[in-house]
Design a protein around this motif. Structure first.
Motif, PDB file in Angstrom:
ATOM      1  N   GLN A 254     -14.750  -7.922   5.437  1.00 33.33           N
ATOM      2  CA  GLN A 254     -15.525  -6.821   4.869  1.00 33.33           C
ATOM      3  C   GLN A 254     -15.601  -6.900   3.354  1.00 33.33           C
ATOM      4  O   GLN A 254     -14.601  -7.155   2.699  1.00 33.33           O
TER       5      GLN A 254
ATOM      6  N   ARG B 108      -8.248   7.584  -1.062  1.00 29.92           N
ATOM      7  CA  ARG B 108      -9.424   6.703  -1.065  1.00 29.92           C
ATOM      8  C   ARG B 108     -10.213   6.768   0.235  1.00 29.92           C
ATOM      9  O   ARG B 108     -11.373   6.360   0.274  1.00 29.92           O
TER      10      ARG B 108
ATOM     11  N   ASN C 129     -15.042   7.035   6.151  1.00 31.67           N
ATOM     12  CA  ASN C 129     -14.317   7.342   4.920  1.00 31.67           C
ATOM     13  C   ASN C 129     -14.788   8.724   4.474  1.00 31.67           C
ATOM     14  O   ASN C 129     -16.000   8.974   4.400  1.00 31.67           O
TER      15      ASN C 129
ATOM     16  N   THR D 299       0.856  -1.183   0.000  1.00 34.08           N
ATOM     17  CA  THR D 299       0.000   0.000   0.000  1.00 34.08           C
ATOM     18  C   THR D 299       0.892   1.233   0.000  1.00 34.08           C
ATOM     19  O   THR D 299       2.118   1.119   0.005  1.00 34.08           O
TER      20      THR D 299
ATOM     21  N   ARG E 224     -14.907  10.034   1.667  1.00 32.90           N
ATOM     22  CA  ARG E 224     -15.721  10.020   0.437  1.00 32.90           C
ATOM     23  C   ARG E 224     -17.173   9.640   0.738  1.00 32.90           C
ATOM     24  O   ARG E 224     -18.095  10.106   0.082  1.00 32.90           O
TER      25      ARG E 224
ATOM     26  N   ARG F 168      -5.442  -5.647   2.924  1.00 31.71           N
ATOM     27  CA  ARG F 168      -5.155  -4.206   2.800  1.00 31.71           C
ATOM     28  C   ARG F 168      -6.400  -3.355   2.581  1.00 31.71           C
ATOM     29  O   ARG F 168      -6.376  -2.147   2.779  1.00 31.71           O
TER      30      ARG F 168
ATOM     31  N   GLY G 212     -15.897  -4.303   0.988  1.00 29.69           N
ATOM     32  CA  GLY G 212     -15.788  -2.835   1.016  1.00 29.69           C
ATOM     33  C   GLY G 212     -16.732  -2.126   0.073  1.00 29.69           C
ATOM     34  O   GLY G 212     -17.374  -1.138   0.439  1.00 29.69           O
ATOM     35  N   LYS G 213     -16.852  -2.639  -1.144  1.00 28.74           N
ATOM     36  CA  LYS G 213     -17.682  -1.953  -2.146  1.00 28.74           C
ATOM     37  C   LYS G 213     -19.151  -1.924  -1.737  1.00 28.74           C
ATOM     38  O   LYS G 213     -19.835  -0.917  -1.870  1.00 28.74           O
TER      39      LYS G 213
HETATM   40  N1  COA Z   1      -3.563   0.127  -0.737  1.00 22.99           N
HETATM   41  C1  COA Z   1      -3.412   0.029  -2.057  1.00 22.99           C
HETATM   42  N2  COA Z   1      -4.315  -0.557  -2.860  1.00 22.99           N
HETATM   43  C2  COA Z   1      -5.419  -1.063  -2.273  1.00 22.99           C
HETATM   44  C3  COA Z   1      -5.633  -1.000  -0.899  1.00 22.99           C
HETATM   45  C4  COA Z   1      -4.646  -0.373  -0.104  1.00 22.99           C
HETATM   46  N3  COA Z   1      -4.756  -0.269   1.219  1.00 22.99           N
HETATM   47  N4  COA Z   1      -6.818  -1.586  -0.608  1.00 22.99           N
HETATM   48  C5  COA Z   1      -7.335  -2.005  -1.775  1.00 22.99           C
HETATM   49  N5  COA Z   1      -6.478  -1.695  -2.781  1.00 22.99           N
HETATM   50  C6  COA Z   1      -6.617  -1.965  -4.204  1.00 22.99           C
HETATM   51  C7  COA Z   1      -7.567  -3.099  -4.506  1.00 22.99           C
HETATM   52  O1  COA Z   1      -6.912  -4.343  -4.340  1.00 22.99           O
HETATM   53  C8  COA Z   1      -7.926  -2.813  -5.928  1.00 22.99           C
HETATM   54  O2  COA Z   1      -6.895  -3.253  -6.751  1.00 22.99           O
HETATM   55  P1  COA Z   1      -7.232  -3.983  -8.156  1.00 22.99           P
HETATM   56  O3  COA Z   1      -7.971  -2.970  -8.960  1.00 22.99           O
HETATM   57  O4  COA Z   1      -5.895  -4.335  -8.662  1.00 22.99           O
HETATM   58  O5  COA Z   1      -8.081  -5.167  -7.782  1.00 22.99           O
HETATM   59  C9  COA Z   1      -7.940  -1.276  -5.992  1.00 22.99           C
HETATM   60  O6  COA Z   1      -7.185  -0.842  -4.858  1.00 22.99           O
HETATM   61  C10 COA Z   1      -9.319  -0.692  -5.934  1.00 22.99           C
HETATM   62  O7  COA Z   1     -10.010  -1.338  -4.889  1.00 22.99           O
HETATM   63  P2  COA Z   1     -11.461  -0.935  -4.502  1.00 22.99           P
HETATM   64  O8  COA Z   1     -11.980  -1.884  -3.476  1.00 22.99           O
HETATM   65  O9  COA Z   1     -12.264  -0.710  -5.765  1.00 22.99           O
HETATM   66  O10 COA Z   1     -11.212   0.485  -3.824  1.00 22.99           O
HETATM   67  P3  COA Z   1     -12.266   1.487  -3.334  1.00 22.99           P
HETATM   68  O11 COA Z   1     -12.065   2.783  -4.001  1.00 22.99           O
HETATM   69  O12 COA Z   1     -13.652   0.881  -3.350  1.00 22.99           O
HETATM   70  O13 COA Z   1     -11.856   1.665  -1.802  1.00 22.99           O
HETATM   71  C11 COA Z   1     -12.452   0.999   0.413  1.00 22.99           C
HETATM   72  C12 COA Z   1     -11.865   0.557  -0.930  1.00 22.99           C
HETATM   73  C13 COA Z   1     -12.405  -0.174   1.388  1.00 22.99           C
HETATM   74  C14 COA Z   1     -11.618   2.152   0.959  1.00 22.99           C
HETATM   75  C15 COA Z   1     -13.928   1.450   0.159  1.00 22.99           C
HETATM   76  O14 COA Z   1     -14.608   0.458  -0.564  1.00 22.99           O
HETATM   77  C16 COA Z   1     -14.652   1.727   1.429  1.00 22.99           C
HETATM   78  O15 COA Z   1     -14.365   2.667   2.137  1.00 22.99           O
HETATM   79  N6  COA Z   1     -15.709   0.928   1.737  1.00 22.99           N
HETATM   80  C17 COA Z   1     -16.467   1.104   2.947  1.00 22.99           C
HETATM   81  C18 COA Z   1     -15.736   0.475   4.084  1.00 22.99           C
HETATM   82  C19 COA Z   1     -16.226   0.941   5.424  1.00 22.99           C
HETATM   83  O16 COA Z   1     -16.557   2.072   5.596  1.00 22.99           O
HETATM   84  N7  COA Z   1     -16.236   0.021   6.387  1.00 22.99           N
HETATM   85  C20 COA Z   1     -16.634   0.286   7.729  1.00 22.99           C
HETATM   86  C21 COA Z   1     -18.082   0.505   7.828  1.00 22.99           C
HETATM   87  S1  COA Z   1     -18.564   0.858   9.456  1.00 22.99           S
END
Ligand code: COA
Length: 329
Positions: A219, A36, A259, A28, A261, A150, A221-222
């Motif tokens: 989780q 993000r 988050n 990461t 966003r 991650r 995440g999406k």
């Molecule tokens: N560092 C670098 N890359 C990462 C990463 C990290 N920490 N975590 C994920 N990635 C990668 C993924 O593996 C993916 O790679 P790929 O395209 O090669 O498969 C890419 O980043 C995009 O992943 P994606 O899941 O689409 O990212 P996102 O923009 O949806 O962000 C979260 C991921 C988890 C930050 C987001 O989905 C989120 O905030 N979800 C809600 C989670 C939450 O709030 N939980 C608690 C609720 S109480």
């Protein structure tokens, strides 16, 4: 009939993990996490038990409320990360605090826990059964994070915040909700189930997610993201329509800090400016049920939130749960 928040306090452990710290054990980088999620660093409990952080926050809240702990009629502790299945965190805090005349129980509504607990506490003071109720939100999510995932381990932090409340005639409205069908999207198993019977258990979440780790946070995440961006505005609207007020009547929104966003999207959906949203996730991360009271307490300490202002506490979390409280501070 509403509540008066007499006093609040918070506590976060001294140790923290910065975004750069994660690069030592997962792939990461600081830029990805910042853009993000908006998170920069998060406190980590290390040796400190969950109840200990809660106790520290509670001591401050009681001192600021200017009451004797023996006057507290009930302690409600919100946690998804209790040190013990039993006794409850609330009973431990009740004892250590010297709240000798209080009842005590834990409430688990995950990240929506503080909203649920404050609304529960309100009912105890409203009936006159208790003069003062102490709500303590304490969480150590670091204890059940999967530090090889991650997508989730970078999101969470540890900490606690507490509030002493009493009955008042100030503005108040609340709405609580749940969609249990989304339970498997954000979960952590409590008790072990033998591998040979796991798949036979009814509604075992591993049917759908065979890679789900035992006793670690799992989780999607999406899907949680999609739920969250709808749940935050909905939590406000459900509470607001009960008393016929709109987002323009609100001085400060205090959302669950998951988050940036998610908060920005919710603000857009509500048609409210981001300037009205309290944001602390950059330095605390997501501290589950402690996130709303940590943000609230910090804004009160800084003088951002003032007496007489109207607040909307809006949360969502595992369960999936959601809930909102509108109140006058
Ligand atoms: N560092 C670098 N890359 C990462 C990463 C990290 N920490 N975590 C994920 N990635 C990668 C993924 O593996 C993916 O790679 P790929 O395209 O090669 O498969 C890419 O980043 C995009 O992943 P994606 O899941 O689409 O990212 P996102 O923009 O949806 O962000 C979260 C991921 C988890 C930050 C987001 O989905 C989120 O905030 N979800 C809600 C989670 C939450 O709030 N939980 C608690 C609720 S109480």
């Amino acid at each position: 009939m509403g509540i008066n928040i007499l006093g609040m306090g918070s506590y976060v452990p001294g140790q923290k993990l910065t975004n750069n710290d994660f690069t030592r054990f997962i792939e990461t980088n600081d830029e990805w996490i910042r853009t993000r999620t908006g998170i920069v660093e998060r406190p980590m409990a290390g040796w400190e038990p969950t109840w200990y952080m809660g106790l520290k926050a509670a001591e401050k809240a009681v001192q600021r409320a200017g009451i004797d702990p023996k006057e507290i009629g009930l302690v409600i502790s919100t946690t998804a990360t209790a040190d013990f299945h039993t006794p409850s965190m609330a009973s431990i805090i009740q004892d250590k605090l010297g709240a000798a005349n209080a009842g005590a129980f834990d409430l688990n509504a995950a990240c929506t826990g503080f909203v649920y607990a404050l609304d529960t506490a309100r009912r105890f003071v409203e009936t006159g059964d208790e003069k003062y109720v102490l709500v303590v939100a304490n969480e150590s999510l670091s204890r059940f994070l999967d530090f090889t995932d991650r997508g989730s381990c970078i999101l969470f932090g540890d900490g606690a915040a507490a509030a002493v409340i009493e009955k008042s005639s100030k503005l108040y409205s609340s709405a609580l909700g749940s969609d249990g069908s989304g339970g498997k999207l954000l979960c952590a198993r409590a008790l072990n189930v033998a591998p040979e019977v796991r798949t036979e258990a009814p509604d075992d979440f591993t049917d759908e997610f065979p890679d789900m780790p035992l006793h670690k946070l799992f989780q999607n995440g999406k899907e949680v993201y999609k739920f969250a961006t709808c749940a935050l505005p909905r939590s406000f609207e459900l509470a607001a329509q009960k008393i016929g007020i709109t987002k323009d009547d609100i001085d400060w929104f205090v959302p669950h800090q998951a988050n940036i966003r998610i908060i920005e999207t919710a603000a857009k959906k509500l048609g409210a400016p981001m300037e009205k949203f309290i944001v602390t996730l950059d330095h605390y991360g997501n501290t589950s049920s402690a996130s709303i009271p940590l943000a609230l307490n910090e804004a009160i300490e800084k003088g951002t939130i003032k007496r007489g202002q109207k607040l909307a506490l809006i949360g969502f979390g595992a369960g999936l749960t959601f809930g909102g409280i509108i109140l006058e501070y």
